[in-house]
Design an enzyme around this catalytic site. Sequence first.
Site, PDB file in Angstrom:
ATOM      1  N   ASN A  50      -3.012 -12.371  16.357  1.00  0.00           N
ATOM      2  CA  ASN A  50      -3.978 -11.269  16.453  1.00  0.00           C
ATOM      3  C   ASN A  50      -4.749 -11.434  17.765  1.00  0.00           C
ATOM      4  O   ASN A  50      -5.106 -12.555  18.111  1.00  0.00           O
ATOM      5  CB  ASN A  50      -4.950 -11.354  15.243  1.00  0.00           C
ATOM      6  CG  ASN A  50      -5.710 -10.071  14.996  1.00  0.00           C
ATOM      7  OD1 ASN A  50      -6.228  -9.465  15.920  1.00  0.00           O
ATOM      8  ND2 ASN A  50      -5.783  -9.675  13.739  1.00  0.00           N
ATOM      9  N   HIS A  80       0.801  -1.228   0.000  1.00  0.00           N
ATOM     10  CA  HIS A  80       0.000   0.000   0.000  1.00  0.00           C
ATOM     11  C   HIS A  80       0.835   1.279   0.000  1.00  0.00           C
ATOM     12  O   HIS A  80       0.335   2.339   0.356  1.00  0.00           O
ATOM     13  CB  HIS A  80      -0.982  -0.008   1.187  1.00  0.00           C
ATOM     14  CG  HIS A  80      -2.005  -1.112   1.095  1.00  0.00           C
ATOM     15  ND1 HIS A  80      -2.736  -1.569   2.166  1.00  0.00           N
ATOM     16  CD2 HIS A  80      -2.421  -1.842   0.029  1.00  0.00           C
ATOM     17  CE1 HIS A  80      -3.548  -2.537   1.772  1.00  0.00           C
ATOM     18  NE2 HIS A  80      -3.375  -2.730   0.478  1.00  0.00           N
ATOM     19  N   GLY A 124      -1.458  -9.168  12.743  1.00  0.00           N
ATOM     20  CA  GLY A 124      -2.020  -7.842  12.976  1.00  0.00           C
ATOM     21  C   GLY A 124      -2.794  -7.271  11.810  1.00  0.00           C
ATOM     22  O   GLY A 124      -2.727  -6.068  11.570  1.00  0.00           O
TER      23      GLY A 124
HETATM   24  C1  BJW Z   1      -3.178  -6.504  16.708  1.00  0.00           C
HETATM   25  C2  BJW Z   1      -2.689  -5.778  17.741  1.00  0.00           C
HETATM   26  C3  BJW Z   1      -1.481  -6.209  18.259  1.00  0.00           C
HETATM   27  C4  BJW Z   1      -4.496  -4.846  17.204  1.00  0.00           C
HETATM   28  N1  BJW Z   1      -0.904  -7.262  17.748  1.00  0.00           N
HETATM   29  N2  BJW Z   1      -2.655  -7.548  16.154  1.00  0.00           N
HETATM   30  C5  BJW Z   1     -12.877  -7.824  -3.490  1.00  0.00           C
HETATM   31  C6  BJW Z   1     -14.046  -7.852  -2.739  1.00  0.00           C
HETATM   32  C7  BJW Z   1     -14.553  -6.694  -2.194  1.00  0.00           C
HETATM   33  C8  BJW Z   1     -13.923  -5.460  -2.361  1.00  0.00           C
HETATM   34  C9  BJW Z   1     -12.767  -5.442  -3.093  1.00  0.00           C
HETATM   35  C10 BJW Z   1     -12.264  -6.614  -3.645  1.00  0.00           C
HETATM   36  N3  BJW Z   1     -11.117  -6.293  -4.289  1.00  0.00           N
HETATM   37  C11 BJW Z   1     -10.889  -4.965  -4.141  1.00  0.00           C
HETATM   38  C12 BJW Z   1     -11.885  -4.431  -3.426  1.00  0.00           C
HETATM   39  C13 BJW Z   1     -12.003  -2.996  -3.045  1.00  0.00           C
HETATM   40  C14 BJW Z   1     -11.101  -2.619  -1.899  1.00  0.00           C
HETATM   41  C15 BJW Z   1     -11.394  -3.546  -0.710  1.00  0.00           C
HETATM   42  O1  BJW Z   1     -10.726  -4.501  -0.443  1.00  0.00           O
HETATM   43  N4  BJW Z   1     -12.439  -3.232   0.035  1.00  0.00           N
HETATM   44  C16 BJW Z   1     -12.839  -4.037   1.180  1.00  0.00           C
HETATM   45  C17 BJW Z   1     -12.635  -3.245   2.479  1.00  0.00           C
HETATM   46  C18 BJW Z   1     -14.252  -4.443   0.994  1.00  0.00           C
HETATM   47  N5  BJW Z   1      -9.713  -2.724  -2.297  1.00  0.00           N
HETATM   48  C19 BJW Z   1      -9.090  -1.740  -2.972  1.00  0.00           C
HETATM   49  O2  BJW Z   1      -9.675  -0.720  -3.295  1.00  0.00           O
HETATM   50  C20 BJW Z   1      -7.640  -1.965  -3.324  1.00  0.00           C
HETATM   51  N6  BJW Z   1      -7.449  -1.755  -4.691  1.00  0.00           N
HETATM   52  C21 BJW Z   1      -7.842  -2.621  -5.617  1.00  0.00           C
HETATM   53  O3  BJW Z   1      -8.388  -3.656  -5.330  1.00  0.00           O
HETATM   54  O4  BJW Z   1      -7.550  -2.241  -6.907  1.00  0.00           O
HETATM   55  C22 BJW Z   1      -8.249  -2.897  -7.957  1.00  0.00           C
HETATM   56  C23 BJW Z   1      -9.498  -2.081  -8.192  1.00  0.00           C
HETATM   57  C24 BJW Z   1      -9.365  -0.800  -8.655  1.00  0.00           C
HETATM   58  C25 BJW Z   1     -10.526  -0.072  -8.917  1.00  0.00           C
HETATM   59  C26 BJW Z   1     -11.770  -0.622  -8.660  1.00  0.00           C
HETATM   60  C27 BJW Z   1     -11.862  -1.914  -8.150  1.00  0.00           C
HETATM   61  C28 BJW Z   1     -10.710  -2.654  -7.919  1.00  0.00           C
HETATM   62  C29 BJW Z   1      -6.767  -0.941  -2.643  1.00  0.00           C
HETATM   63  C30 BJW Z   1      -6.791  -1.076  -1.175  1.00  0.00           C
HETATM   64  C31 BJW Z   1      -5.925  -0.008  -0.527  1.00  0.00           C
HETATM   65  C32 BJW Z   1      -6.132   0.012   0.968  1.00  0.00           C
HETATM   66  N7  BJW Z   1      -5.599   1.189   1.490  1.00  0.00           N
HETATM   67  C33 BJW Z   1      -5.632   1.388   2.921  1.00  0.00           C
HETATM   68  C34 BJW Z   1      -5.362   2.877   3.176  1.00  0.00           C
HETATM   69  C35 BJW Z   1      -3.905   3.216   2.815  1.00  0.00           C
HETATM   70  C36 BJW Z   1      -3.636   4.630   3.029  1.00  0.00           C
HETATM   71  C37 BJW Z   1      -3.863   5.021   4.467  1.00  0.00           C
HETATM   72  O5  BJW Z   1      -3.145   4.525   5.346  1.00  0.00           O
HETATM   73  O6  BJW Z   1      -4.762   5.824   4.735  1.00  0.00           O
HETATM   74  O7  BJW Z   1      -4.694   0.563   3.561  1.00  0.00           O
HETATM   75  S1  BJW Z   1      -7.176   0.917   3.704  1.00  0.00           S
HETATM   76  C38 BJW Z   1      -6.449   0.364   5.197  1.00  0.00           C
HETATM   77  O8  BJW Z   1      -6.786  -1.031   5.359  1.00  0.00           O
HETATM   78  C39 BJW Z   1      -4.932   0.451   4.974  1.00  0.00           C
HETATM   79  C40 BJW Z   1      -4.492  -0.894   5.470  1.00  0.00           C
HETATM   80  O9  BJW Z   1      -3.252  -1.247   4.890  1.00  0.00           O
HETATM   81  C41 BJW Z   1      -5.621  -1.807   5.072  1.00  0.00           C
HETATM   82  C42 BJW Z   1      -5.674  -3.090   5.817  1.00  0.00           C
HETATM   83  O10 BJW Z   1      -5.901  -2.871   7.179  1.00  0.00           O
HETATM   84  P1  BJW Z   1      -5.142  -3.769   8.239  1.00  0.00           P
HETATM   85  O11 BJW Z   1      -3.694  -3.585   8.096  1.00  0.00           O
HETATM   86  O12 BJW Z   1      -5.663  -5.137   8.177  1.00  0.00           O
HETATM   87  O13 BJW Z   1      -5.525  -3.040   9.608  1.00  0.00           O
HETATM   88  P2  BJW Z   1      -6.896  -3.094  10.414  1.00  0.00           P
HETATM   89  O14 BJW Z   1      -6.947  -1.881  11.239  1.00  0.00           O
HETATM   90  O15 BJW Z   1      -8.048  -3.419   9.554  1.00  0.00           O
HETATM   91  O16 BJW Z   1      -6.709  -4.361  11.386  1.00  0.00           O
HETATM   92  C43 BJW Z   1      -5.797  -4.327  12.461  1.00  0.00           C
HETATM   93  C44 BJW Z   1      -5.805  -5.683  13.109  1.00  0.00           C
HETATM   94  O17 BJW Z   1      -4.773  -5.696  14.054  1.00  0.00           O
HETATM   95  C45 BJW Z   1      -7.100  -6.026  13.816  1.00  0.00           C
HETATM   96  O18 BJW Z   1      -7.507  -7.330  13.411  1.00  0.00           O
HETATM   97  C46 BJW Z   1      -6.707  -6.027  15.284  1.00  0.00           C
HETATM   98  O19 BJW Z   1      -7.385  -7.015  16.039  1.00  0.00           O
HETATM   99  C47 BJW Z   1      -5.246  -6.353  15.199  1.00  0.00           C
HETATM  100  N8  BJW Z   1      -4.428  -5.873  16.312  1.00  0.00           N
HETATM  101  N9  BJW Z   1      -3.602  -4.720  17.996  1.00  0.00           N
HETATM  102  C48 BJW Z   1      -1.483  -7.911  16.690  1.00  0.00           C
HETATM  103  N10 BJW Z   1      -0.934  -5.528  19.315  1.00  0.00           N
END
Ligand code: BJW
Length: 247
Positions: A221, A126, A195
Amino acid sequence: MQTGLGHVISKELREKFAQAKSVLVLTGAGVSAESGVPTFRGGGNTVVWKGMPFDVISSAGMLERDLPAVWEWFNYRRNLLESLKPNPAHVAVARWQERFSDFNLVTQNIDGLHQAAGSRDVIELHGSIWRARCLDCGTRHDVRELKFDDGVPACLKCGSYLRPDVILFGEMLPMGAFEAAAKKAESCELCFVVGTSVVVYPAASIPEIARAAGAYLVEVNPERTALSDLCDQVLMGRAGEILPLLG
Ligand code: BJW
Ligand code: ZN
């Protein structure tokens, strides 16, 4: 004798860890939580900034509508990050790269904390909050070299507007990054998913690919996720406490 949390690592996992040659780690925001970086989701909450849910402000649509607001949001987060340090989870993962002959770290995080802990060749799915990218010529710049006097910094090469070099909702991942991660997932023996809520695609498909190719899947997690039932081991707890137990 095991003490503290030592009991959470089973004999089977210790053996897999001792014998594996190819290991892949996928990390998400939770790996940085103990450094003080807020997660996006988890504990039943999602991040909201100035009344906007993060998936609105961190979206391709917002970039088109209000580039200064997007910069404000990323500047705010970068300022928070300035003083934060890698935690024991980042340090453990960085150590693992010396331990396995084929080790690959794939992160969804943009905070640069894995690199700060010493990890090399990190596949950043990302992007990075420490870089900006020109909307016109595509040149990338270190944000620390830019001037923010007018809210939106200008390209040092062509003078056009810059944007954060991160992947927003609705945008394609960086060229080749997902493909490289998927290829490594297909050939790893042991895959750690640390995480991450595993809800954002295509990153969330990395462990699915590893599992389908026969890898032993381990989730770290404090909460269960949609992936938990697919995993060989679910280590429920904080990454900074659990990962160092493996060595
Ligand atoms: C601990 C802890 C501790 C706490 N120890 N653990 C298929 C189906 C449906 C939708 C889509 C699909 N394919 C694509 C999509 C659309 C979309 C998507 O996935 N949406 C879903 C949400 C439904 N995806 C996209 O748009 C992606 N692009 C794409 O697919 O391009 C093709 C396309 C283009 C045009 C149209 C259609 C398709 C791009 C995704 C980019 C994501 N960007 C972000 C923001 C980045 C910039 C920013 O920082 O602001 O990235 S979103 C945000 O979520 C960020 C993260 O990297 C990402 C993932 O989150 P992550 O890392 O999992 O964090 P959390 O907070 O969700 O979870 C934290 C976890 O830690 C929790 O479980 C806690 O329990 C745990 N935790 N403390 C260990 N101490
Ligand atoms: Zn330019």
